[in-house]
Design a protein around this motif. Structure first.
Motif, PDB file in Angstrom:
ATOM      1  N   VAL A 121       0.833  -1.206   0.000  1.00  0.00           N
ATOM      2  CA  VAL A 121       0.000   0.000   0.000  1.00  0.00           C
ATOM      3  C   VAL A 121       0.870   1.258   0.000  1.00  0.00           C
ATOM      4  N   TRP A 153      -1.041  -1.680  -4.049  1.00  0.00           N
ATOM      5  CA  TRP A 153      -2.359  -1.120  -3.759  1.00  0.00           C
ATOM      6  C   TRP A 153      -2.115   0.365  -3.551  1.00  0.00           C
ATOM      7  N   ARG A 156      -5.535   2.724  -0.459  1.00  0.00           N
ATOM      8  CA  ARG A 156      -6.433   1.783   0.225  1.00  0.00           C
ATOM      9  C   ARG A 156      -7.144   2.482   1.374  1.00  0.00           C
TER      10      ARG A 156
END
Length: 257
Positions: A121, A153, A156
């Motif tokens: 992330v 990601w 998020r």
């Protein structure tokens, strides 16, 4: 507190602001770098506790180790025109962590994750639950980069830990690397484009402008949300700082025009 033209390098915790809910922290044109490789956990480069507001501009963050480059629990977090790029020697977890939600605005930043990251992330929002009366996240004209082979990601949000009405709005961002961008984010998402690393003029020398032949020139309009202009008015300038720019109505996505 106002911090300008300072360097925080090789510190156990680059800068730590405690939980004083009336405090305001402004950081301009400063460097946070080279978190120590140590056994003690989570040496964040910048950690703002539960304060009223955090504003960061014209600053550079790189070479983290296990901890995050920026972590903010502030009620309002405003991050504009920074180079938040971990770099080839970095091993940071999140590049920007907003664990308690709040009102957050990220405009005109380069946000990049190294291949050696300990977490996929880049921008984390609400991972530890909401702490403020309202929460929303706006991401406009940022350039996101993942240098790893595993899917990233990029943004998020922990929906079950945030208020039901929270929104994440994304406008005119560039995304380079394999992964998810606006997956599962409630809000408006417009003008966001994927690019490959060769689309930049000189990534190896930290030049993240799109090259002169890019078809993305002038493809997006200046964004606004609820009548509020959230387009860029400046750009990060190496080695540290930002420069004001006259920005036209027709723009390129990403942190540079």
């Amino acid at each position: 507190m106002h911090i300008s033209n300072c360097v925080f390098r090789d510190n156990q915790m680059g800068l730590l602001a405690s939980n004083t809910e009336t405090a305001e922290l402004i950081i301009e044109n400063s460097l946070f770098a080279e978190a120590p490789n140590q056994d003690q956990p989570l040496p964040h480069l910048l950690y703002a506790g539960r304060i009223a507001s955090l504003k960061i501009s014209g600053s550079r963050f790189h070479s983290g180790h296990v901890g995050h480059l920026i972590k903010s629990r502030a009620r309002e977090t405003d991050i504009r025109y920074n180079l938040i790029f971990d770099g080839p020697t970095g091993m940071a977890s999140y590049e920007v962590d907003l664990p308690n939600g709040g009102q957050a605005t990220l405009i005109g930043n380069v946000i990049g994750q190294s291949a050696a990251t300990s977490n996929p992330v880049l921008v984390a929002y609400g991972a530890e639950g909401n702490a403020w009366p309202s929460s929303s996240l706006v991401l406009s004209h940022n350039t996101f980069i993942s240098d790893g082979f595993k899917p990233a990601w990029f943004v998020r949000a922990w929906r079950k830990r945030l208020p039901a009405g929270f929104r994440v709005h994304t406008f005119n961002n560039l995304v380079s690397g394999v992964g998810l961008f606006d997956y599962g984010l409630p809000g408006i998402h417009q003008g966001n484009y994927p690019v490959w690393s060769g689309a930049f003029a000189g990534k190896d020398v930290l030049n993240f402008r799109l090259n002169s032949l890019s078809w993305l020139r002038g493809i997006v309009r200046r964004p606004s949300i609820e009548g509020l202009d959230i387009g860029p008015t400046a750009q990060f300038s190496l080695p540290i700082g930002s420069s004001k720019r006259s920005i036209p109505e027709r723009l390129m996505p990403g942190a540079f025009q």
